[in-house]
Write a protein that holds these residues in place. Structure first.
Motif, PDB file in Angstrom:
ATOM      1  N   ILE A  67       0.768  -1.151   0.055  1.00 18.65           N
ATOM      2  CA  ILE A  67      -0.190  -0.191   0.002  1.00 18.65           C
ATOM      3  C   ILE A  67       1.078   1.115  -0.071  1.00 18.65           C
ATOM      4  O   ILE A  67       0.822   2.165  -0.906  1.00 18.65           O
ATOM      5  N   LEU A  68       1.790   1.495   1.056  1.00 20.51           N
ATOM      6  CA  LEU A  68       2.653   2.458   1.152  1.00 20.51           C
ATOM      7  C   LEU A  68       3.457   2.923  -0.137  1.00 20.51           C
ATOM      8  O   LEU A  68       3.851   3.704  -0.577  1.00 20.51           O
ATOM      9  N   ASP A  69       3.863   1.661  -0.777  1.00 19.31           N
ATOM     10  CA  ASP A  69       4.656   1.671  -2.255  1.00 19.31           C
ATOM     11  C   ASP A  69       4.080   2.605  -3.502  1.00 19.31           C
ATOM     12  O   ASP A  69       4.450   3.403  -3.736  1.00 19.31           O
ATOM     13  N   ALA A  70       2.523   2.363  -3.336  1.00 17.49           N
ATOM     14  CA  ALA A  70       1.974   3.350  -4.105  1.00 17.49           C
ATOM     15  C   ALA A  70       1.332   4.368  -3.345  1.00 17.49           C
ATOM     16  O   ALA A  70       1.170   5.502  -4.253  1.00 17.49           O
ATOM     17  N   ASN A  71       0.839   4.626  -2.394  1.00 19.28           N
ATOM     18  CA  ASN A  71       0.272   5.796  -1.630  1.00 19.28           C
ATOM     19  C   ASN A  71       0.903   5.898   0.107  1.00 19.28           C
ATOM     20  O   ASN A  71       0.403   5.194   0.742  1.00 19.28           O
ATOM     21  N   ILE A  72       1.525   6.757  -0.001  1.00 18.44           N
ATOM     22  CA  ILE A  72       2.397   7.204   1.283  1.00 18.44           C
ATOM     23  C   ILE A  72       1.290   7.373   2.333  1.00 18.44           C
ATOM     24  O   ILE A  72       1.560   7.359   3.727  1.00 18.44           O
ATOM     25  N   VAL A  73      -0.117   8.019   2.024  1.00 14.91           N
ATOM     26  CA  VAL A  73      -0.926   8.557   3.095  1.00 14.91           C
ATOM     27  C   VAL A  73      -2.270   7.326   2.644  1.00 14.91           C
ATOM     28  O   VAL A  73      -3.381   7.795   2.950  1.00 14.91           O
ATOM     29  N   GLY A  74      -1.616   6.229   2.792  1.00 16.82           N
ATOM     30  CA  GLY A  74      -2.628   5.001   2.576  1.00 16.82           C
ATOM     31  C   GLY A  74      -3.501   4.686   3.844  1.00 16.82           C
ATOM     32  O   GLY A  74      -4.668   4.196   4.007  1.00 16.82           O
ATOM     33  N   ALA A  75      -3.087   5.060   5.023  1.00 17.17           N
ATOM     34  CA  ALA A  75      -3.750   4.998   6.336  1.00 17.17           C
ATOM     35  C   ALA A  75      -4.869   5.881   6.298  1.00 17.17           C
ATOM     36  O   ALA A  75      -5.775   5.620   6.908  1.00 17.17           O
ATOM     37  N   THR A  76      -4.562   7.227   5.952  1.00 11.47           N
ATOM     38  CA  THR A  76      -5.754   8.153   5.797  1.00 11.47           C
ATOM     39  C   THR A  76      -6.853   7.633   4.861  1.00 11.47           C
ATOM     40  O   THR A  76      -8.041   7.834   5.131  1.00 11.47           O
ATOM     41  N   CYS A  77      -6.216   7.366   3.538  1.00  6.72           N
ATOM     42  CA  CYS A  77      -7.177   6.931   2.641  1.00  6.72           C
ATOM     43  C   CYS A  77      -8.160   5.786   3.087  1.00  6.72           C
ATOM     44  O   CYS A  77      -9.182   5.594   2.547  1.00  6.72           O
ATOM     45  N   ALA A  78      -7.447   4.934   3.670  1.00  7.24           N
ATOM     46  CA  ALA A  78      -8.321   3.860   4.233  1.00  7.24           C
ATOM     47  C   ALA A  78      -9.507   4.059   5.099  1.00  7.24           C
ATOM     48  O   ALA A  78     -10.692   3.312   5.215  1.00  7.24           O
ATOM     49  N   ARG A  79      -9.676   5.268   5.362  1.00  8.14           N
ATOM     50  CA  ARG A  79     -10.610   5.515   6.441  1.00  8.14           C
ATOM     51  C   ARG A  79     -11.482   6.660   5.668  1.00  8.14           C
ATOM     52  O   ARG A  79     -12.693   6.463   6.031  1.00  8.14           O
ATOM     53  N   ILE A  80     -11.136   7.435   5.043  1.00 10.57           N
ATOM     54  CA  ILE A  80     -11.955   8.675   4.364  1.00 10.57           C
ATOM     55  C   ILE A  80     -11.914   8.679   2.680  1.00 10.57           C
ATOM     56  O   ILE A  80     -12.479   9.501   2.290  1.00 10.57           O
ATOM     57  N   CYS A  81     -11.385   7.811   2.103  1.00  6.09           N
ATOM     58  CA  CYS A  81     -11.598   7.624   0.803  1.00  6.09           C
ATOM     59  C   CYS A  81     -13.333   7.442   0.268  1.00  6.09           C
ATOM     60  O   CYS A  81     -13.778   6.485   0.984  1.00  6.09           O
ATOM     61  N   PRO A  82     -13.518   8.075  -0.792  1.00  4.84           N
ATOM     62  CA  PRO A  82     -14.966   7.545  -1.389  1.00  4.84           C
ATOM     63  C   PRO A  82     -14.901   6.065  -1.947  1.00  4.84           C
ATOM     64  O   PRO A  82     -14.900   6.200  -3.156  1.00  4.84           O
ATOM     65  N   THR A  83     -14.541   5.114  -1.309  1.00  7.38           N
ATOM     66  CA  THR A  83     -14.410   3.980  -1.991  1.00  7.38           C
ATOM     67  C   THR A  83     -15.449   3.321  -2.897  1.00  7.38           C
ATOM     68  O   THR A  83     -15.267   2.532  -3.877  1.00  7.38           O
TER      69      THR A  83
END
Length: 448
Positions: A67-83
């Motif tokens: 995940i971090l290899d592609a998106n260093i803010v993956g922890a935030t995105c896991a919570r607030i992305c409009p998945t």
């Protein structure tokens, strides 16, 4: 004033993590598609089937690195992305049941990393290594994503951040019960550990001259975001009890919670995600009566569907087709005068119905949440092309009309359309364009 135990509990994360068993079972639902449409649905191009397979195999540390290899803010995105409209919306399992819970699985991997991985994650250096020095102005998700990519290509990176911590709106503008403060601070520490030099409480233009950056660096990335919530332009906005929504949320993030009596009547003006956050924040601080006023209809509100559902569950009342025309009071807010609106064609989409009587809605607190300000003052200072206070950039490189100066993040989009993952994708792509330029060739198409 120190927050009470009940206040602290009210600001705990509302979406619980999956249990270990739920994580494993959900990971096994993935088809691990070779031509995974979910990857195409992710602006940062995370290899979703790979990290879910790693989770299914019990290797959450490897999943977090993917995940971090592609998106260093993956922890935030896991919570607030409009998945629902991104990766999960593209999931092939929607054809036979419901999509794999990609966001919650990503959170499981990132929570594991935050709890168990010390120091910098073992992210591989990029194959291309260059010598270069890049300044990044703004430590929000766009700036952090650009920094991570540049650092892994061997660049020297200096980040200039006006606030006391990295993270931008992830740190200061998202309510804690959606994303705990520790998450965005951890992502900031990742950038430190990857080797960035960070200058906090440093305002470029005041503490450091823009010309100095342009003279001393091979490239400058502006990731300055947007400004404060604008004034509505009605009488009474200077009364005590009128808040900027971002200031209101910021106080709740920094433990100096706004003091709200249970009898307080709170009115939030606007219906975007920030308005929802401010309203639910007020509710959790103790206000029993919280209303959101919106000058258009329910189908027009810019907030995500899950935010709207959450607000209704919290007891927030929505007043559609309602325009505030005056805030009433002597020294403190006492009421807001409202007028009905009606739909029309054109950019405004709603106009006040002057042939109907106005009315007073009692209020003790008014929270403005009508977007964020955009100013062309900075772009004029930097002398590059802009339209409507939005920088004009190359769509593939994010370079402005000023050679070596790039613009990424929320400053490029209306606040209603700005997302963390889009900002991160732009920062990453701009970094790749800078690397290509330092190598001596150019990017002509979007890379993953």
């Amino acid at each position: 004033m120190m927050p009470t135990d009940s206040t602290l509990r009210a600001f705990e994360e509302v979406v619980p993590p999956l249990t270990d068993r739920e994580v494993h079972e959900e990971a096994l639902r993935c088809y691990y598609c070779d031509d995974a449409p979910c990857i195409q649905g992710c602006p940062t191009g995370i290899d979703i089937p790979r990290f879910i397979r790693q989770i299914a195999q019990g290797d959450l540390a490897a999943a977090s690195r993917t995940i971090l290899d592609a998106n260093i803010v993956g922890a935030t995105c896991a919570r607030i992305c409009p998945t629902a409209t991104l990766c999960e919306g593209a999931c092939v399992r929607t054809r036979d049941s419901h999509p794999v819970a990609i966001g919650r699985l990503q959170r499981a991997a990132m929570d594991y990393a935050m709890q168990h991985v010390t120091g910098a994650p073992r992210l591989p250096r990029r194959q291309t290594q260059v010598t270069g020095k890049v300044a990044i102005v703004g430590g929000g998700p766009a700036g952090l994503a650009a920094a991570a990519e540049l650092l892994r290509h061997g660049c020297h990176v200096d980040i200039y951040e006006a606030q006391a911590a990295l993270g931008g709106l992830d740190t200061y503008g998202i309510v804690s019960f959606r994303e705990p403060l520790a998450v965005s601070l951890w992502e900031g520490e990742l950038i430190h550990s990857l080797g960035a030099t960070v200058y906090l409480n440093t305002h470029v233009g005041t503490d450091v001259a823009w010309q100095t950056l342009k003279d001393q660096y091979d490239a400058v990335v502006t990731a300055v975001g947007l400004g404060k919530v604008p004034m509505i332009g009605i009488a009474g906005e200077d009364l005590l009890g009128v808040w900027d929504a971002l200031d209101f949320i910021r106080q709740s993030k920094t433990d100096s919670y706004p003091q709200i009596a249970a009898s307080s009547r709170v009115v939030v003006i606007g219906a975007g995600n920030t308005a929802i956050d401010a309203a639910t924040c007020a509710k959790r601080l103790g206000a029993e009566n919280v209303r959101i006023l919106y000058r258009r209809g329910e189908q027009d509100m810019p907030a995500y569907d899950y935010e709207y559902s959450f607000a209704k569950q919290e007891g927030i009342v929505f007043e559609w087709w309602t325009q505030p025309v005056e805030i009433v009071g002597t020294t403190h807010v006492e009421a807001v005068r409202c007028q009905r609106t009606r739909p029309v064609e054109g950019p405004s989409k709603a106009v006040v119905m002057n042939d109907t009587p106005s009315w007073l809605m009692p209020a003790d607190i008014i929270i403005r949440a009508i977007g964020q300000t955009k100013s062309d003052a900075l772009w004029r200072l930097l002398d590059f092309q802009h339209q409507g206070a939005v920088p004009v950039v190359d769509p593939h490189t994010y370079e402005t009309s000023c050679h070596g100066l790039y613009a990424v993040g929320d400053c490029l989009a209306p606040s209603a359309e700005a997302t963390v993952v889009t900002a991160a994708a732009q920062g990453k792509q701009a970094a790749r364009a800078i690397i290509a330029r330092l190598e001596g060739h150019s990017i002509t198409k979007q890379e993953g």
